[in-house]
Motif scaffolding. Structure first.
Motif, PDB file in Angstrom:
ATOM      1  N   GLY A  14       0.794  -1.218   0.000  1.00 38.00           N
ATOM      2  CA  GLY A  14       0.000   0.000   0.000  1.00 38.00           C
ATOM      3  C   GLY A  14       0.830   1.274   0.000  1.00 38.00           C
ATOM      4  O   GLY A  14       0.288   2.368  -0.189  1.00 38.00           O
ATOM      5  N   GLY A  15       2.123   1.116   0.211  1.00 42.35           N
ATOM      6  CA  GLY A  15       2.998   2.274   0.258  1.00 42.35           C
ATOM      7  C   GLY A  15       3.448   2.747  -1.112  1.00 42.35           C
ATOM      8  O   GLY A  15       3.018   2.207  -2.145  1.00 42.35           O
ATOM      9  N   SER A  16       4.326   3.735  -1.097  1.00 49.98           N
ATOM     10  CA  SER A  16       4.802   4.362  -2.329  1.00 49.98           C
ATOM     11  C   SER A  16       6.319   4.486  -2.331  1.00 49.98           C
ATOM     12  O   SER A  16       6.949   4.576  -1.277  1.00 49.98           O
ATOM     13  CB  SER A  16       4.196   5.762  -2.489  1.00 49.98           C
ATOM     14  N   LEU A  17       6.856   4.498  -3.529  1.00 47.37           N
ATOM     15  CA  LEU A  17       8.273   4.790  -3.738  1.00 47.37           C
ATOM     16  C   LEU A  17       8.406   5.594  -5.022  1.00 47.37           C
ATOM     17  O   LEU A  17       7.588   5.453  -5.941  1.00 47.37           O
ATOM     18  CB  LEU A  17       9.101   3.508  -3.873  1.00 47.37           C
ATOM     19  N   ARG A  18       9.446   6.391  -5.074  1.00 48.79           N
ATOM     20  CA  ARG A  18       9.747   7.120  -6.296  1.00 48.79           C
ATOM     21  C   ARG A  18      11.159   6.758  -6.736  1.00 48.79           C
ATOM     22  O   ARG A  18      12.128   7.048  -6.028  1.00 48.79           O
ATOM     23  CB  ARG A  18       9.655   8.624  -6.077  1.00 48.79           C
ATOM     24  N   MET A  77      16.971  13.406 -16.278  1.00 45.78           N
ATOM     25  CA  MET A  77      16.386  12.520 -15.278  1.00 45.78           C
ATOM     26  C   MET A  77      15.094  11.898 -15.803  1.00 45.78           C
ATOM     27  O   MET A  77      14.336  12.524 -16.547  1.00 45.78           O
ATOM     28  CB  MET A  77      16.062  13.295 -13.997  1.00 45.78           C
ATOM     29  N   VAL A  78      14.857  10.676 -15.379  1.00 49.79           N
ATOM     30  CA  VAL A  78      13.576  10.034 -15.588  1.00 49.79           C
ATOM     31  C   VAL A  78      13.148   9.432 -14.251  1.00 49.79           C
ATOM     32  O   VAL A  78      13.991   8.997 -13.461  1.00 49.79           O
ATOM     33  CB  VAL A  78      13.643   8.974 -16.710  1.00 49.79           C
ATOM     34  N   PHE A  79      11.843   9.440 -13.996  1.00 48.50           N
ATOM     35  CA  PHE A  79      11.313   9.036 -12.702  1.00 48.50           C
ATOM     36  C   PHE A  79      10.216   7.982 -12.880  1.00 48.50           C
ATOM     37  O   PHE A  79       9.551   7.924 -13.908  1.00 48.50           O
ATOM     38  CB  PHE A  79      10.722  10.249 -11.980  1.00 48.50           C
ATOM     39  N   LEU A  80      10.034   7.216 -11.828  1.00 49.07           N
ATOM     40  CA  LEU A  80       8.911   6.287 -11.776  1.00 49.07           C
ATOM     41  C   LEU A  80       8.286   6.415 -10.396  1.00 49.07           C
ATOM     42  O   LEU A  80       8.873   5.979  -9.400  1.00 49.07           O
ATOM     43  CB  LEU A  80       9.352   4.850 -12.036  1.00 49.07           C
ATOM     44  N   GLN A  81       7.122   7.032 -10.347  1.00 52.39           N
ATOM     45  CA  GLN A  81       6.365   7.133  -9.110  1.00 52.39           C
ATOM     46  C   GLN A  81       5.491   5.888  -8.987  1.00 52.39           C
ATOM     47  O   GLN A  81       4.689   5.599  -9.884  1.00 52.39           O
ATOM     48  CB  GLN A  81       5.486   8.383  -9.111  1.00 52.39           C
ATOM     49  N   MET A  82       5.661   5.158  -7.909  1.00 51.15           N
ATOM     50  CA  MET A  82       4.926   3.915  -7.710  1.00 51.15           C
ATOM     51  C   MET A  82       4.064   4.023  -6.468  1.00 51.15           C
ATOM     52  O   MET A  82       4.580   4.233  -5.360  1.00 51.15           O
ATOM     53  CB  MET A  82       5.905   2.738  -7.575  1.00 51.15           C
ATOM     54  N   ASN A  83       2.775   3.893  -6.654  1.00 50.58           N
ATOM     55  CA  ASN A  83       1.816   3.977  -5.556  1.00 50.58           C
ATOM     56  C   ASN A  83       1.095   2.649  -5.388  1.00 50.58           C
ATOM     57  O   ASN A  83       1.089   1.807  -6.292  1.00 50.58           O
ATOM     58  CB  ASN A  83       0.813   5.088  -5.826  1.00 50.58           C
ATOM     59  N   SER A  84       0.469   2.476  -4.244  1.00 54.11           N
ATOM     60  CA  SER A  84      -0.305   1.258  -3.965  1.00 54.11           C
ATOM     61  C   SER A  84       0.513   0.010  -4.250  1.00 54.11           C
ATOM     62  O   SER A  84       0.043  -0.935  -4.895  1.00 54.11           O
ATOM     63  CB  SER A  84      -1.597   1.249  -4.790  1.00 54.11           C
ATOM     64  N   LEU A  85       1.726  -0.004  -3.779  1.00 51.34           N
ATOM     65  CA  LEU A  85       2.625  -1.124  -4.047  1.00 51.34           C
ATOM     66  C   LEU A  85       2.125  -2.393  -3.373  1.00 51.34           C
ATOM     67  O   LEU A  85       1.564  -2.364  -2.266  1.00 51.34           O
ATOM     68  CB  LEU A  85       4.032  -0.786  -3.585  1.00 51.34           C
ATOM     69  N   GLN A  86       2.352  -3.492  -4.060  1.00 52.32           N
ATOM     70  CA  GLN A  86       1.935  -4.806  -3.575  1.00 52.32           C
ATOM     71  C   GLN A  86       3.143  -5.736  -3.551  1.00 52.32           C
ATOM     72  O   GLN A  86       4.128  -5.496  -4.247  1.00 52.32           O
ATOM     73  CB  GLN A  86       0.838  -5.361  -4.469  1.00 52.32           C
ATOM     74  N   PRO A  87       3.080  -6.810  -2.772  1.00 52.21           N
ATOM     75  CA  PRO A  87       4.219  -7.734  -2.709  1.00 52.21           C
ATOM     76  C   PRO A  87       4.666  -8.240  -4.083  1.00 52.21           C
ATOM     77  O   PRO A  87       5.862  -8.466  -4.304  1.00 52.21           O
ATOM     78  CB  PRO A  87       3.702  -8.865  -1.827  1.00 52.21           C
ATOM     79  N   GLU A  88       3.739  -8.382  -5.006  1.00 55.70           N
ATOM     80  CA  GLU A  88       4.106  -8.857  -6.339  1.00 55.70           C
ATOM     81  C   GLU A  88       4.878  -7.830  -7.148  1.00 55.70           C
ATOM     82  O   GLU A  88       5.388  -8.138  -8.237  1.00 55.70           O
ATOM     83  CB  GLU A  88       2.857  -9.294  -7.112  1.00 55.70           C
ATOM     84  N   ASP A  89       4.992  -6.615  -6.638  1.00 53.84           N
ATOM     85  CA  ASP A  89       5.820  -5.596  -7.289  1.00 53.84           C
ATOM     86  C   ASP A  89       7.286  -5.719  -6.890  1.00 53.84           C
ATOM     87  O   ASP A  89       8.140  -4.991  -7.412  1.00 53.84           O
ATOM     88  CB  ASP A  89       5.318  -4.190  -6.934  1.00 53.84           C
ATOM     89  N   THR A  90       7.579  -6.623  -5.976  1.00 50.49           N
ATOM     90  CA  THR A  90       8.955  -6.830  -5.548  1.00 50.49           C
ATOM     91  C   THR A  90       9.815  -7.309  -6.704  1.00 50.49           C
ATOM     92  O   THR A  90       9.498  -8.288  -7.367  1.00 50.49           O
ATOM     93  CB  THR A  90       9.008  -7.860  -4.403  1.00 50.49           C
TER      94      THR A  90
END
Length: 123
Positions: A14-18, A77-90
């Motif tokens: 459920g968390g986020s990373l950029r 620069m290029v970015f990837l904002q990732m929201n609503s992360l799930q274990p399968e995104d590992t």
């Protein structure tokens, strides 16, 4: 072009990373940029790509709406904002640059790669 990815880490579901990818060289804006990921034992998977001027973005269906790719050509620069992360995104996430850009979903078409950054999502 040399690419350096960063921003990975451990996050709860459920968390986020950029993620960030810093490019070198004066030709950065001439590349279509993509993000891929690779989980252990799996093939490298397309995540997202962005056109040279940033005006067009592409996503894998399962990530559309949760992930956002963007770029800042002035800063290489290029970015990837990732929201609503799930274990399968590992996975290990890689940024890549493609001079051609016509086959942006195919990792074998990309010319330059960053070293990868680990993203781990705990349940």
């Amino acid at each position: 072009v040399q690419l350096q990815a960063s921003g990975g880490g451990l996050v709860q579901a459920g968390g986020s990373l950029r993620l960030s990818c810093a490019g070198s060289g004066r030709t950065f804006s001439s590349y279509v940029m993509g993000w891929f990921r690779q989980a252990p034992g799996k093939e490298r998977e397309f995540v997202a790509a962005i056109s040279r001027d940033g005006g067009i973005t592409y996503y894998t269906g399962s990530m559309k709406g949760r992930f956002t790719i963007s770029r800042d050509n002035a800063k290489n620069m290029v970015f990837l904002q990732m929201n609503s992360l799930q274990p399968e995104d590992t996975a290990v996430y890689y940024c890549a640059g493609d001079r051609d850009g016509n086959y942006y979903r195919d990792y074998r078409r990309y010319d330059y790669w960053g070293q990868g950054t680990q993203v781990t999502v705990s349940s």
